[in-house]
Design a protein around this motif. Structure first.
Motif, mmCIF file in Angstrom:
data_model
loop_
_atom_site.group_PDB
_atom_site.id
_atom_site.type_symbol
_atom_site.label_atom_id
_atom_site.label_comp_id
_atom_site.label_asym_id
_atom_site.label_seq_id
_atom_site.Cartn_x
_atom_site.Cartn_y
_atom_site.Cartn_z
ATOM 1 N N ASP A 31 0.864 -1.182 0.000
ATOM 2 C CA ASP A 31 0.000 0.000 0.000
ATOM 3 C C ASP A 31 0.896 1.226 0.000
ATOM 4 O O ASP A 31 1.846 1.308 0.783
ATOM 5 C CB ASP A 31 -0.888 0.048 1.249
ATOM 6 C CG ASP A 31 -2.019 -0.939 1.203
ATOM 7 O OD1 ASP A 31 -2.572 -1.148 0.110
ATOM 8 O OD2 ASP A 31 -2.356 -1.502 2.263
ATOM 9 N N GLY A 33 0.954 5.457 0.272
ATOM 10 C CA GLY A 33 0.160 6.609 0.675
ATOM 11 C C GLY A 33 0.979 7.876 0.779
ATOM 12 O O GLY A 33 2.192 7.834 0.951
ATOM 13 N N THR A 44 -4.505 7.624 -0.249
ATOM 14 C CA THR A 44 -3.854 6.390 -0.682
ATOM 15 C C THR A 44 -3.614 6.488 -2.182
ATOM 16 O O THR A 44 -4.497 6.902 -2.927
ATOM 17 C CB THR A 44 -4.744 5.172 -0.366
ATOM 18 O OG1 THR A 44 -4.956 5.142 1.045
ATOM 19 C CG2 THR A 44 -4.091 3.888 -0.793
ATOM 20 N N LYS A 47 -2.304 0.232 -4.671
ATOM 21 C CA LYS A 47 -1.750 -1.025 -4.177
ATOM 22 C C LYS A 47 -0.976 -1.688 -5.304
ATOM 23 O O LYS A 47 -1.282 -1.513 -6.471
ATOM 24 C CB LYS A 47 -2.865 -1.967 -3.728
ATOM 25 C CG LYS A 47 -3.577 -1.536 -2.492
ATOM 26 C CD LYS A 47 -4.619 -2.567 -2.081
ATOM 27 C CE LYS A 47 -5.390 -2.052 -0.899
ATOM 28 N NZ LYS A 47 -5.239 -2.865 0.277
#
Length: 94
Positions: A31, A33, A44, A47
């Motif tokens: 992930d 961010g 975010t 992914k």
């Protein structure tokens, strides 16, 4: 779960970025961010997936970002994965 934190400069702006990894049976879910100056999540970015181990991924990311002067060691988990970690610990104990 491990975290690597960077301060990236682009076009006269500074961005705080964190990479969070979560291992699963096939590799790592990553992930990404962007954070404010207090390291609170702004948004975010997405992914991704990686087949390296968590340690391999973060060690490589930290080595490369440290070479560019972007690594924020104080905001990373697992400090033993930071470049020159063992040399730093040795110097502090002398």
């Amino acid at each position: 779960m491990a975290t690597t934190s960077l301060k990236v400069k682009k076009d006269d702006q500074v961005f705080n970025i964190q990479f969070f990894t979560m291992p699963n049976e096939k590799g790592l879910i990553i992930d990404l961010g962007v954070y404010d100056n207090d390291w609170k999540l702004i948004r975010t970015l997405g992914k991704s997936f990686e087949t390296k181990t968590e340690e391999e991924y973060h060690k490589q990311l930290r080595f490369e970002s440290d070479q560019r002067g972007e690594l924020e060691k104080s905001m990373c988990t697992n400090p033993e994965w930071n470049p020159n970690y063992f040399e730093t610990v040795k110097d502090e104990t002398i």
